[in-house]
Design a protein around this motif. Structure first.
Motif, PDB file in Angstrom:
ATOM      1  N   GLY A 184      14.808   1.911   3.181  1.00  0.00           N
ATOM      2  CA  GLY A 184      15.574   2.084   1.767  1.00  0.00           C
ATOM      3  C   GLY A 184      15.078   2.283   0.858  1.00  0.00           C
ATOM      4  O   GLY A 184      15.775   2.512  -0.534  1.00  0.00           O
ATOM      5  N   LEU A 185      13.410   1.516  -0.117  1.00  0.00           N
ATOM      6  CA  LEU A 185      12.926   1.421  -0.875  1.00  0.00           C
ATOM      7  C   LEU A 185      13.052   2.560  -0.855  1.00  0.00           C
ATOM      8  O   LEU A 185      12.919   3.803  -2.475  1.00  0.00           O
ATOM      9  N   HIS A 186      12.340   3.826  -0.158  1.00  0.00           N
ATOM     10  CA  HIS A 186      12.247   5.734  -0.237  1.00  0.00           C
ATOM     11  C   HIS A 186      13.843   6.374  -0.564  1.00  0.00           C
ATOM     12  O   HIS A 186      13.511   6.724  -1.692  1.00  0.00           O
ATOM     13  N   ALA A 187      14.618   5.575  -0.236  1.00  0.00           N
ATOM     14  CA  ALA A 187      16.270   5.998  -0.632  1.00  0.00           C
ATOM     15  C   ALA A 187      17.036   5.763  -2.037  1.00  0.00           C
ATOM     16  O   ALA A 187      16.851   6.845  -2.568  1.00  0.00           O
ATOM     17  N   ALA A 188      16.035   4.814  -2.540  1.00  0.00           N
ATOM     18  CA  ALA A 188      16.177   4.108  -3.678  1.00  0.00           C
ATOM     19  C   ALA A 188      15.483   4.929  -4.569  1.00  0.00           C
ATOM     20  O   ALA A 188      15.678   5.362  -5.493  1.00  0.00           O
ATOM     21  N   TYR A 189      14.226   5.017  -4.160  1.00  0.00           N
ATOM     22  CA  TYR A 189      13.504   6.101  -4.885  1.00  0.00           C
ATOM     23  C   TYR A 189      13.729   7.501  -5.284  1.00  0.00           C
ATOM     24  O   TYR A 189      13.929   8.275  -6.460  1.00  0.00           O
ATOM     25  N   MET A 190      14.362   8.441  -4.085  1.00  0.00           N
ATOM     26  CA  MET A 190      14.588   9.943  -4.236  1.00  0.00           C
ATOM     27  C   MET A 190      15.992   9.868  -4.999  1.00  0.00           C
ATOM     28  O   MET A 190      15.845  10.635  -5.856  1.00  0.00           O
TER      29      MET A 190
END
Length: 301
Positions: A45-51
């Motif tokens: 979820g954190l990686h998706a938000a960053y992307m």
């Protein structure tokens, strides 16, 4: 050559995910698989938000719906895989799980009409034979070990989890090959998958804390010993997923069986760090798979 490099990156990270997932899956914790889902969901979820915020990736409700068949298969297979790690050694579970690449390659050849060159076919056959032979040796060893070993459940229950993982993950990879062929771009698909996994993590938190009335972890020592490996596994899983989706999009019929060979590296980690002993037959099976990997790399170069 790009698909091969991306596949090998995935092999490295997913073998690390296997290893740390095993460290964080004690047999006595009946909710360990749900805790793994929480860890992976948070990191993804954190990686998706960053992307989305910094990477310029856009995602719509349509993207979530379009990619849902692949997301469903992947998440379900991973939950089953994590549950199985409570009962069975990594050196047995991983090869069985990763026969899914052969399942996906067959489906891609039959239904999508994808084909291979001669050397590619030989390489894929070697990789697949290595994994299948490894699986057969491991299942036989499982039967021969003493039933008094308190660390694992020696029964059909132990092997059913990786077998289900194999079939469902293979369907997920096939769904990926179909969906990524013009229906959605790789970046949006990956973000949709990661946010879907985050939603599953939220469900897992509610299930453990509110329905089962259990703590997620007990004290800082417990976190360092059991939960920290889960988050390291989650980081490895997320990194591998990022490279995986581009590899599958570029060359699904070859990338799928190659990536499945990450079980070979998983066995190396289990031998070195978990002290799970390997037999000559297991080393022979690993050697066959490695020859196939080298052939694919040299031939594609």
């Amino acid at each position: 050559m790009t698909w091969f490099i991306l596949s090998m990156i995935t092999v490295f990270f997913w073998s690390g995910s296997d290893f740390f997932s095993k460290l964080g899956s004690p047999a006595e914790d009946k909710y360990s698989h749900w805790k793994m889902v929480i860890a992976v969901g948070i990191v993804m979820g954190l990686h998706a938000a960053y992307m989305v915020i910094f990477g310029g990736v856009s995602v719509t409700l349509r993207d979530f719906i379009v990619y849902l068949p692949a997301s469903f298969c992947y998440i379900l297979s991973m939950i089953l895989g994590y549950a199985g790690l409570r009962y069975i050694e990594l050196s047995i579970s991983s090869p069985v799980c990763n026969s899914s690449g052969a399942v996906a390659a067959v489906l891609c050849a039959i239904f999508l009409g994808q084909s291979m060159l001669g050397y590619q076919m030989v390489a894929v056959v070697l990789i697949t034979l290595g994994i299948i032979f490894l699986q057969g040796v491991d299942v036989q060893l499982e039967k021969e070990r003493k039933a008094s070993d308190p660390k694992y459940v020696r029964s059909a229950k132990a092997i059913i989890f990786p077998l289900l993982y194999c079939l469902i993950d293979g369907l997920g990879t096939f769904a990926d090959a179909v969906i990524l062929d013009g229906h959605i771009d790789e970046g949006s698909a990956n973000v949709a998958y990661e946010f879907t996994f985050l939603a599953m993590a939220v469900f897992a938190i509610i299930y453990i804390t509110m329905i089962k009335k259990e703590k997620l972890w007990n004290g800082s020592l417990n976190f360092r010993k059991l939960e920290a490996p889960k988050f390291i596994a989650a980081i490895s899983e997320t990194a591998g997923q990022f490279s995986y989706i581009y590899a599958i999009s570029a060359n699904a019929i070859l990338a799928a069986p190659l990536i499945s060979a990450y079980c070979v590296l998983s066995m190396v980690w289990s031998r070195i760090f978990l002290k799970e002993k390997l037999t000559r037959k297991q080393y022979f099976a690993i050697g066959i798979a490695v020859i196939g990997i080298i052939l694919l790399g040299i031939g594609d170069a």
